[in-house]
Design an enzyme around this catalytic site. Sequence first.
Site, PDB file in Angstrom:
ATOM      1  N   GLU A 217       5.113  -1.257 -38.638  1.00 30.02           N
ATOM      2  CA  GLU A 217       4.172  -0.376 -37.923  1.00 30.02           C
ATOM      3  C   GLU A 217       2.799  -1.025 -37.766  1.00 30.02           C
ATOM      4  O   GLU A 217       1.763  -0.411 -38.060  1.00 30.02           O
ATOM      5  CB  GLU A 217       4.059   0.993 -38.619  1.00 30.02           C
ATOM      6  CG  GLU A 217       5.324   1.829 -38.432  1.00 30.02           C
ATOM      7  CD  GLU A 217       5.167   3.290 -38.826  1.00 30.02           C
ATOM      8  OE1 GLU A 217       4.053   3.712 -39.173  1.00 30.02           O
ATOM      9  OE2 GLU A 217       6.176   4.001 -38.771  1.00 30.02           O
TER      10      GLU A 217
HETATM   11  C1  FAD Z   1      12.130  -4.207 -42.927  1.00 33.16           C
HETATM   12  C2  FAD Z   1      11.639  -4.057 -41.544  1.00 33.16           C
HETATM   13  C3  FAD Z   1      11.913  -2.908 -40.830  1.00 33.16           C
HETATM   14  C4  FAD Z   1      11.508  -2.797 -39.498  1.00 33.16           C
HETATM   15  N1  FAD Z   1      11.902  -1.698 -38.762  1.00 33.16           N
HETATM   16  C5  FAD Z   1      11.688  -1.711 -37.418  1.00 33.16           C
HETATM   17  C6  FAD Z   1      12.248  -0.696 -36.579  1.00 33.16           C
HETATM   18  O1  FAD Z   1      12.920   0.233 -37.054  1.00 33.16           O
HETATM   19  N2  FAD Z   1      12.037  -0.775 -35.248  1.00 33.16           N
HETATM   20  C7  FAD Z   1      11.308  -1.787 -34.687  1.00 33.16           C
HETATM   21  O2  FAD Z   1      11.181  -1.804 -33.479  1.00 33.16           O
HETATM   22  N3  FAD Z   1      10.747  -2.749 -35.451  1.00 33.16           N
HETATM   23  C8  FAD Z   1      10.936  -2.742 -36.791  1.00 33.16           C
HETATM   24  N4  FAD Z   1      10.388  -3.739 -37.576  1.00 33.16           N
HETATM   25  C9  FAD Z   1       9.584  -4.758 -36.945  1.00 33.16           C
HETATM   26  C10 FAD Z   1       8.121  -4.743 -37.348  1.00 33.16           C
HETATM   27  O3  FAD Z   1       7.448  -3.736 -36.681  1.00 33.16           O
HETATM   28  C11 FAD Z   1       7.593  -6.142 -37.060  1.00 33.16           C
HETATM   29  O4  FAD Z   1       8.096  -6.958 -38.085  1.00 33.16           O
HETATM   30  C12 FAD Z   1       6.118  -6.218 -36.982  1.00 33.16           C
HETATM   31  O5  FAD Z   1       5.688  -5.636 -35.795  1.00 33.16           O
HETATM   32  C13 FAD Z   1       5.597  -7.650 -37.048  1.00 33.16           C
HETATM   33  O6  FAD Z   1       6.271  -8.481 -36.178  1.00 33.16           O
HETATM   34  P1  FAD Z   1       6.841  -9.892 -36.694  1.00 33.16           P
HETATM   35  O7  FAD Z   1       7.594  -9.641 -37.942  1.00 33.16           O
HETATM   36  O8  FAD Z   1       7.565 -10.522 -35.575  1.00 33.16           O
HETATM   37  O9  FAD Z   1       5.564 -10.713 -37.087  1.00 33.16           O
HETATM   38  P2  FAD Z   1       4.610 -11.552 -36.104  1.00 33.16           P
HETATM   39  O10 FAD Z   1       4.278 -10.745 -34.924  1.00 33.16           O
HETATM   40  O11 FAD Z   1       5.212 -12.875 -35.908  1.00 33.16           O
HETATM   41  O12 FAD Z   1       3.305 -11.654 -36.993  1.00 33.16           O
HETATM   42  C14 FAD Z   1       3.177 -12.610 -38.031  1.00 33.16           C
HETATM   43  C15 FAD Z   1       1.781 -12.499 -38.630  1.00 33.16           C
HETATM   44  O13 FAD Z   1       0.808 -12.739 -37.620  1.00 33.16           O
HETATM   45  C16 FAD Z   1      -0.152 -11.701 -37.604  1.00 33.16           C
HETATM   46  N5  FAD Z   1      -0.630 -11.506 -36.230  1.00 33.16           N
HETATM   47  C17 FAD Z   1       0.080 -11.448 -35.087  1.00 33.16           C
HETATM   48  N6  FAD Z   1      -0.732 -11.260 -34.053  1.00 33.16           N
HETATM   49  C18 FAD Z   1      -1.989 -11.182 -34.533  1.00 33.16           C
HETATM   50  C19 FAD Z   1      -3.276 -10.983 -33.969  1.00 33.16           C
HETATM   51  N7  FAD Z   1      -3.477 -10.826 -32.683  1.00 33.16           N
HETATM   52  N8  FAD Z   1      -4.339 -10.950 -34.797  1.00 33.16           N
HETATM   53  C20 FAD Z   1      -4.187 -11.120 -36.110  1.00 33.16           C
HETATM   54  N9  FAD Z   1      -3.009 -11.307 -36.700  1.00 33.16           N
HETATM   55  C21 FAD Z   1      -1.921 -11.338 -35.927  1.00 33.16           C
HETATM   56  C22 FAD Z   1       0.572 -10.476 -38.124  1.00 33.16           C
HETATM   57  O14 FAD Z   1      -0.343  -9.567 -38.688  1.00 33.16           O
HETATM   58  C23 FAD Z   1       1.474 -11.101 -39.180  1.00 33.16           C
HETATM   59  O15 FAD Z   1       0.761 -11.230 -40.359  1.00 33.16           O
HETATM   60  C24 FAD Z   1      10.772  -3.835 -38.909  1.00 33.16           C
HETATM   61  C25 FAD Z   1      10.450  -4.982 -39.652  1.00 33.16           C
HETATM   62  C26 FAD Z   1      10.880  -5.102 -40.942  1.00 33.16           C
HETATM   63  C27 FAD Z   1      10.562  -6.350 -41.679  1.00 33.16           C
END
Ligand code: FAD
Length: 828
Positions: A503
């Site tokens: 989230e």
């Molecule tokens: C256990 C689990 C359950 C989940 N459940 C769902 C679900 O039910 N439905 C769904 O749709 N998604 C779900 N997600 C997805 C979750 O919302 C994403 O993992 C999250 O949005 C982050 O995306 P990412 O993991 O690809 O990280 P990335 O987007 O690759 O981010 C990596 C890091 O970069 C940072 N970052 C990225 N952009 C910026 C910026 N502009 N400024 C500063 N920092 C930045 C982030 O804060 C993070 O620390 C789930 C994820 C997990 C791990």
Amino acid sequence: MQTFLIVVAVIAVVWALAYHRAPAILWTIAGALAILLLTLFGGVTQVVVILACLLFAIVAVLLNPGPIRRAVVGVPLLGLFRRILPQVSQTEKEALDAGTVWWDGELFSGKPDWKKLHAYPKPTLTAEEQAFLDGPVERLCEMVNEWEITNDLHDLPPKAWQYIKDQGFLGMIIPKAYGGKGFSALMHSSVIMKLTTRSGTAAVSVMVPNSLGPAELLLHYGTKEQKDYYLPRLAQGLEMPCFALTSPEAGSDAGGIPDFGIVCRGEWQGKKDVLGIRLTWEKRYITLGPIATLLGLAFRLYDPDHLLSAEEDRGITLGLIPTDTSGVNIGRRHFPLNGAFMNGPNWGKDVFVPMDYVIGGVDYVGQGWKMLMNCLAAGRSISLPANGVGMSKLAARTTGAYGRVRTQFKISIGRFEGVEEAVARIGGNIYLMEAARTMTAGAVDLGEKPSVISAIAKYHLTERARQVINDAMDVHGGKGICMGPNNYLGRAYQQVPIAITVEGANILTRTMIIFGQGAIRGHPYVLKEIEATQEKDEAKALRDFDAAFFGHMAFAISNKARASWMGLTCSRFTAAPGDAHTRRYYQQLTRLSSAFAWAADISMFVLGGSLKRRERLSGRLGDILSQLYLASCVLKRYEDDGCPPDDLPLLNWAMQDALHKTQDAFYGLFENLPNRLIAWALRWTIFPWGRVFKAPGDALGNKVVNLMMTPGAARDRLTAGICIPRDENDPVTSLDMAMLAVIAAEPVEAKMRGAQREGRISGEFPDMLMQDAQTKGIISSAEVEILKRAKALRRKAIMVDDFPKDFGRSEMFQTTQAVTFESLRRAG
Ligand SMILES: Cc1cc2nc3c(=O)[nH]c(=O)nc-3n(C[C@H](O)[C@H](O)[C@H](O)COP(=O)(O)OP(=O)(O)OC[C@H]3O[C@@H](n4cnc5c(N)ncnc54)[C@H](O)[C@@H]3O)c2cc1C
């Protein structure tokens, strides 16, 4: 001398007018009076008087709205603003517009109205909600065992799943009219909090259908047919929902999902030429995905043949796809940090679905991002904060008890000053976290969708949970590390990063969302200025811009006057509510709110649109806003709880920590603002006496620790709402019992120590001493029993699990073989 006095009087009046935000007319009258005084008693030449009158005329025109000001100043400024304001993309605009402004608006105002805070009703559960917590939630807690779930079953036990469905856990947010529970946000939060203290897997499995997903989206945007069909089925657990937004290529940048749908005509259930969408997607990390029957899907919709409208790119759209639809691939799973909740990828290629699978039907085509942001504005306030508070309360209760029960160097480890530091941090943090959880959920129950506050709650309650769990692990030493059914902390420690990531991952939430959105939504003038620059009707644009811009100027000047006056006087003369314990805190928060508003304006002025990219600076401004919010929650909690004197150490710790962190964030800003002169001026305006807020001291920490290591009402209040099973063999319950037993034994042990010092008893081991003391009548047989009970329970509390060298795999293999052989034999 007379002139000097007049100048001093003028400065004082200007300062007072600015401080109290006097209207333009008062400023004008004061200016006219000043000139009159100068002319009559100032002893100045006629030229000076004429110059003063000219200056007054210019200022009076600028101060008071009217056609001259608009023409002379408004027109060029509006043009300038139109050129320099950063372009906001459609997805950014929809995110900015989402939700409502609540207490964050007061903090941004530089002059928070504390009466308003006190007037918010105390968040409370209804009798029906309390009965559900005490009944089905308690029962579900008894049915689940996180060790068994995560180590053996890798899923909730089937009977727990059935109970969840039968008791309506999946329909907590669905209104009663559709067969749901119609619970408040506070109740939803309380259920998740309690379940978390027993099983993170159960908590997540219940949380997801009640958070952003099919039910929530249908409630707000569904067509009547969609609501009538799906909501009762979701409420009864006949459908298992999930919501799929995240793609491998689009995580944080969810607006950039590559998944798409093409509007076309196709065959559907035997009917030809049905208007629908051909979908192609690849999603991952989707919670409940592997067992979902109903897939909420976000995709970008294109209409190349203009079957819906002239527009080709219709934007992000949300659909509800039954997972048995031909072409939907679902069912494999990820393994998120030993959590056993269902989570996995799903995908499809050219899957045809009819148009009425779009949530809200054709009317809501392309509205997906706005729908998601609006739901998130409220939802982010509830589930993940509750999860963080749940695990932290469990850690607080067990660490307090363990600190008392576990001895080293013949002393309870909680008495060592080094350990005290960590235990005090746990206590102070959890007091603040619970205050923020309840106040924020309470805001949602008041009908708010507090987008900035929900981001603050999500970020800070999950980050503080991480700190609390880390501290608790340190205090528990090896007891926290060795996994097994008796380790009540290990799984929380492993799973804490999950809430940090979902989230809105925390780094992004802190550095982009809290201040980025707050500065536009919470600020009383910035959004009005932006909107005025985008207004097509020029006359209206000019009027609105004039009002917003000059309002903004007056606001900034006032905040400068207020911040410097309250900085100089340490806000001792600031009117504030509260009692003898809290009044100073209210005064300091008012001071820091003015300072924040001033610093925010100056930062926006100096950095303009580039502030959006200067995430470290934006993050620090967000930290200041966040700490002011969290501190407000603490004061509100103390009032709502009836100002219990026993809680004062917790209140003081939480407030001092918040003020200290606010000060740190301000200094981080001063030290890093690129314009050094402005940074220097800000620093001297806001903190003329330097760093005045101290971190919570050792003596205060000691009081917090005593409270956490002593059974009583304050400790129970601090950890209220967690699950303490009735089973005396449960590790959490038996630790609580051990603490009571150890405390009961303390006077007996003291008596024995005294006798040993005086040489009246002797013995190499404690048991020998005890026997000698009993024989000599120094302790009674009842006291011996007390000592024996304490010893037995203490030992139980400190022991950890052990396993066969191969973790029982060979035993399992033998059992499986025996069972197979037995079944073959029976089968003949
Ligand atoms: C256990 C689990 C359950 C989940 N459940 C769902 C679900 O039910 N439905 C769904 O749709 N998604 C779900 N997600 C997805 C979750 O919302 C994403 O993992 C999250 O949005 C982050 O995306 P990412 O993991 O690809 O990280 P990335 O987007 O690759 O981010 C990596 C890091 O970069 C940072 N970052 C990225 N952009 C910026 C910026 N502009 N400024 C500063 N920092 C930045 C982030 O804060 C993070 O620390 C789930 C994820 C997990 C791990």
